[in-house]
Design a protein around this motif. Sequence first.
Motif, mmCIF file in Angstrom:
data_model
loop_
_atom_site.group_PDB
_atom_site.id
_atom_site.type_symbol
_atom_site.label_atom_id
_atom_site.label_comp_id
_atom_site.label_asym_id
_atom_site.label_seq_id
_atom_site.Cartn_x
_atom_site.Cartn_y
_atom_site.Cartn_z
ATOM 1 N N UNK A 175 -32.394 52.451 0.580
ATOM 2 C CA UNK A 175 -31.399 52.738 -0.457
ATOM 3 C C UNK A 175 -31.701 54.105 -1.053
ATOM 4 N N UNK A 176 -30.630 54.812 -1.421
ATOM 5 C CA UNK A 176 -30.788 56.064 -2.155
ATOM 6 C C UNK A 176 -29.912 56.003 -3.392
ATOM 7 N N UNK A 177 -30.268 56.810 -4.359
ATOM 8 C CA UNK A 177 -29.481 56.827 -5.583
ATOM 9 C C UNK A 177 -28.987 58.239 -5.867
ATOM 10 N N UNK A 178 -27.873 58.292 -6.552
ATOM 11 C CA UNK A 178 -27.283 59.553 -6.988
ATOM 12 C C UNK A 178 -27.095 59.450 -8.489
ATOM 13 N N UNK A 179 -27.601 60.443 -9.204
ATOM 14 C CA UNK A 179 -27.490 60.440 -10.659
ATOM 15 C C UNK A 179 -26.513 61.525 -11.084
ATOM 16 N N UNK A 180 -25.695 61.203 -12.086
ATOM 17 C CA UNK A 180 -24.744 62.166 -12.618
ATOM 18 C C UNK A 180 -24.382 61.764 -14.038
ATOM 19 N N UNK A 181 -23.807 62.701 -14.758
ATOM 20 C CA UNK A 181 -23.321 62.405 -16.105
ATOM 21 C C UNK A 181 -21.822 62.205 -16.010
ATOM 22 N N UNK A 182 -21.370 61.084 -16.558
ATOM 23 C CA UNK A 182 -19.941 60.777 -16.572
ATOM 24 C C UNK A 182 -19.611 60.214 -17.941
ATOM 25 N N UNK B 269 -25.976 56.072 -12.616
ATOM 26 C CA UNK B 269 -26.711 56.034 -11.353
ATOM 27 C C UNK B 269 -25.871 55.240 -10.357
ATOM 28 N N UNK B 270 -25.639 55.837 -9.200
ATOM 29 C CA UNK B 270 -24.930 55.161 -8.120
ATOM 30 C C UNK B 270 -25.911 54.882 -6.995
ATOM 31 N N UNK B 271 -25.754 53.742 -6.361
ATOM 32 C CA UNK B 271 -26.634 53.318 -5.275
ATOM 33 C C UNK B 271 -25.847 53.224 -3.980
ATOM 34 N N UNK B 272 -26.518 53.509 -2.868
ATOM 35 C CA UNK B 272 -25.902 53.309 -1.562
ATOM 36 C C UNK B 272 -26.993 53.119 -0.523
ATOM 37 N N UNK B 273 -26.616 52.439 0.558
ATOM 38 C CA UNK B 273 -27.540 52.272 1.673
ATOM 39 C C UNK B 273 -27.672 53.602 2.404
ATOM 40 N N UNK B 274 -28.868 53.905 2.855
ATOM 41 C CA UNK B 274 -29.066 55.052 3.724
ATOM 42 C C UNK B 274 -28.621 54.653 5.129
#
Length: 106
Positions: free
Chosen positions: A63-70, A76-81
Amino acid sequence: MSAEPRDPLAGFDTTIHAPHRLRICALLETAGEAEFSLVQKELGLSASALSKHVTVLMDAGHVEQRKAVRDTRRRVWLRLTKQGRAAYQGHLAALRAIVGPSDPAP
C-alpha cells in the motif's frame, strides 16, 4: 516442454491474510484509491488501529499513501501498489485453492 504449473498456495500472503488487512486490500482493489477516513468508516476501525494495519501493508510494499491538503484539512489517500495488487490477487487465488471449488446450492 511446458513449465510446471505454479503452486497456487505459493501466493498465500500472511501479511495480507490478517482479517482487517485483507479487508483493506479488498476495499482498495475495488476503489482504486480511498481516503483514510472512508476506509476507517467502512471497516469500523479506530484511526490508530487502521494506521497500524496500513503501516504493516506499507512496510511490505503493498500500500502507498498520498497526502494533500483539501478544504484546509490535511487528507491521506490510500491505494494498492502494483506489487500489492499482485500480492492480493495471488492471496485470493491461494484461498480459492485451499477451499476448493464451490458447489452451487441445490
